[in-house]
Design a protein around this motif. Structure first.
Motif, short mmCIF file in Angstrom:
data_model
loop_
_atom_site.label_atom_id
_atom_site.label_comp_id
_atom_site.label_asym_id
_atom_site.label_seq_id
_atom_site.Cartn_x
_atom_site.Cartn_y
_atom_site.Cartn_z
N UNK A 455 0.76 -1.14 -0.05
CA UNK A 455 0.08 -0.18 0.12
C UNK A 455 0.84 1.42 -0.03
N UNK A 456 2.05 1.45 0.77
CA UNK A 456 2.72 2.76 0.89
C UNK A 456 3.34 2.95 -0.29
N UNK A 457 3.66 1.78 -1.38
CA UNK A 457 4.25 2.00 -2.56
C UNK A 457 3.50 2.54 -3.46
N UNK A 458 2.22 2.15 -3.77
CA UNK A 458 1.27 2.54 -4.84
C UNK A 458 0.44 3.77 -4.52
N UNK A 459 0.55 3.90 -3.08
CA UNK A 459 -0.27 5.25 -2.67
C UNK A 459 0.13 6.33 -3.36
N UNK A 460 -0.86 7.01 -4.11
CA UNK A 460 -0.62 8.16 -4.99
C UNK A 460 0.52 7.98 -5.95
N UNK A 461 0.88 6.93 -6.44
CA UNK A 461 1.88 6.62 -7.32
C UNK A 461 1.62 5.60 -8.15
#
Length: 648
Positions: A455-461
């Motif tokens: 989740x942190x990797x794809x959040x907003x990216x």
């Protein structure tokens, strides 16, 4: 490896003063011939004719060997031409002429980096004084040094520091794009390249990288205009010619590729990539002895890359030197353990060498998966036959007989869960650190933990394609097909490559949305007409939808590429011809498939049905269809045709 306290550059008024003094001294008493040559070089540089500029600068320093400015300008042009040897020679001459450190430290760091001396380059760039005017240049090279050392965080900081000084430096924006490309942030790389090209439409390095990026995103055909645009600016730019030639070769335009290779060699007689192009062409023509001989000319770091090594391995394999091929492929698999193609190639070489047990150990993790491709499954069947395990072999060969579109998932990570978790926790927004951990969780069936980790990797990216694909893989494994399609579609918007194609088509077909699957295939083939995977997926799709007249040309193009020894491909040609009513041709193609692999269910049935529909040999039709019915007693289509043959 992290370097939390990497050094940045030093500069000051002293550096600016030294540059001013250098300029004053350099023009005090210059030979007139040297001055004319220098001015001519400046004109060539403006016109992006760097080779002519280099010649004029050599004339200038020959006419006036003590002219520091000319020595350093020659070094700078040599570096633009990727010639660190000449650059270092003239930097050293400038140093002997007492050139101030601030005038050459950035160039010396660049020359050392191009020579492969990254540690020395870092020391020069961080420990010597750099004139403020040269700091954007120095930060650009320092970032590349850190990238080569594997420290993408330090590289990013170096580029950011350079942009703080020169926010409109198009070369720095190009390197920001390169860094984002390296960490799989395709969207971020595209954005940075758009900025670089907007600042300087003649930036050939940005155009080259844009072409490479577009090639990875949308295919070979889409990349060509970017390379061609760069070559209009500098027709003799070797890196552009290399990328252009390779892309032409992958498109099957071998004559055009060979022309580019020859041009490169006229500019750089020892160019490894040009020799590689020639060797690739020889291999495609089946002349593996010539390919191996040409690859003997390929040296340096390029020769150790996976592509050249794979070509050598294939050449050795085709020449019967299986042990040599195994040695090379073993090294490649050790470096890329999750590469299915490399593992399959190693298994095939081991099988041919007679080491069937080792071959099975390599192919088993691939062939035992639900997403196993036709070729891996068939290879596993042949290996099991050689091991005497006939029932298991028959199961694999029957499964391979009718290829289908499946979602090609990644192989399980060999990294320990603890190590993978620690790496991901240390850099939760780094794709290279997080994705292996998510794959570990996925292989263990820990879907919720996998979702939390990624989740942190794809959040907003949305620009990291590999991350979006893995999100889709997690959702698919968890039974959330709609969520998987949404993730795969996000990846598609950034890059429609082979990995996206296979997953998205399989997901759409699993959701019984054949039209959407066909649309993705058509979009992919529009940019990648020579892709074997694209052609195979398109052919299977058309056959499944019974659009026989469109499937046949694709099958013929595939066979022109890979030859006549693929029994399943020949059987599909026969099936398609039968459906089109071309019964004599269908029997000929089916007979060829059956001769290659008479134990295969598909070849047997295709041959029997072709003979049945032709109507000229009732006994042969009955014999073949009886054999097919024994191989697959519950297959309704075979049973129907066998009953029809019995009535003849």
């Amino acid at each position: 490896m992290l370097y939390p306290s990497r050094q940045l550059l030093t500069s000051g008024f002293r550096g600016m003063l030294a540059i001013a003094l250098l300029a004053g001294i350099a023009h005090a008493a210059i030979d007139e011939d040297a001055r004319e040559a220098f001015e001519a070089a400046q004109t060539h540089i403006t016109q992006r004719d760097l080779r002519s500029a280099k010649v004029e600068l050599l004339n200038a320093v020959a006419a006036d060997p003590e002219w520091i400015e000319a020595q350093l300008k020659l070094a700078e042009v040599a570096l633009e031409l990727f010639d660190p040897v000449t650059a270092r020679e003239h930097i050293d001459k400038a140093i002997k002429l007492d050139a101030p450190e601030t005038a050459y430290s950035h160039l010396l760091g660049h020359a050392l980096w191009l020579s492969g001396e990254a540690d020395k380059a870092e020391a020069v760039l961080t420990q010597r004084t750099v004139a403020r005017a040269n700091m954007p240049y120095a930060y650009r090279i320092l970032g590349r040094v850190y990238m080569d050392q594997g420290d993408t965080i330090a590289a990013g900081r170096a580029f950011e520091s350079g942009l703080e000084i020169a926010p409109k430096d198009d070369r720095l924006w190009t390197e920001v794009a390169r860094l984002r490309y390296v960490v799989s942030d395709m969207g971020g790389a595209t954005s940075a390249l758009e900025q670089a090209i907007a600042l300087n439409p003649a930036n050939v390095r940005a155009l080259e990288l844009r072409g490479r990026l577009v090639r990875d995103q949308f295919g070979l055909t889409a990349a060509l205009p970017w390379f061609e645009r760069g070559l209009q600016i500098d027709p003799n730019d070797v890196p552009l010619l290399e990328e252009y030639g390779n892309t032409l070769g992958e498109l099957g335009r071998y004559g055009d590729m060979l022309m580019q290779a020859r041009k490169i060699l006229s500019l750089d007689t020892k160019n490894a990539k040009a020799f590689y192009m020639q060797a690739t062409l020889a291999g495609r023509a089946g002349n593996y002895a010539l390919a191996r001989r040409i690859m003997g000319k390929v040296g340096g770091r390029f020769a150790e890359l996976p592509g050249p090594q794979m070509l050598v391995a294939v050449s050795e394999y085709e020449l019967g030197n299986f042990n040599t091929a195994i040695e090379i492929l073993t090294r490649l698999v050790a470096a890329q353990p999750n590469n299915v193609e490399l593992n399959s190639s190693l298994a095939r070489a081991l099988h041919r060498s007679g080491d069937h047990r080792a071959a099975w150990d390599v192919i088993a993790p691939i062939a035992n998966r639900e997403d196993a491709d036709h070729y891996s499954t068939a290879l596993a069947g042949r290996i099991l036959e050689a091991l005497g395990e006939r029932d298991a072999a028959a199961f694999r060969l029957d499964r391979a007989a009718y290829p289908k579109i499946v979602t090609p998932l990644a192989l399980a990570e060999k990294q320990s869960p603890g190590t993978a978790a620690a790496e991901a926790a240390r850099e939760p927004r780094s794709a290279r650190k997080v994705l292996p951990y998510v794959r570990v969780l996925l292989s263990a069936g820990q879907y919720e933990q996998a979702r939390q980790a990624i989740a942190p990797l794809v959040s907003g990216n949305d620009g990291v394609v590999d991350a979006q694909l893995l999100v889709g893989d997690v959702e698919m494994a968890a039974g959330n097909r709609a969520g998987a399609i949404a993730a795969y579609d996000k990846a598609r918007k950034v890059a429609l490559n082979e990995a996206v194609l296979g997953r998205l088509v399989a997901a759409y077909r699993g959701a019984e949305n054949a039209d959407a699957a066909s649309q993705v295939i058509a979009e992919f083939l529009a940019y990648n007409p020579s892709s074997l995977l694209g052609q195979r997926v398109a052919a299977f799709d058309l056959i499944d939808r019974k659009i026989w007249d469109q499937a046949l040309p694709i099958l013929y193009r595939m066979r022109a590429r890979i030859g006549f020894n693929d029994s399943v491909l020949n059987a599909n040609v026969a099936r398609t011809l039968t459906a089109l009513g071309e019964h004599d041709d269908a029997v000929r193609e089916a007979r060829l498939a059956y001769r290659i692999d008479p134990a295969n269910l598909m070849t047997t049935y295709a041959y029997g049905r072709a003979v049945l529909m032709q109507g000229d040999d009732a006994k042969r039709a009955r014999d073949l269809l009886r054999k097919a019915s024994k191989l697959a007693p519950e297959n309704e289509d075979i049973a129907r045709d066998y009953r029809a043959a019995q009535k003849l």
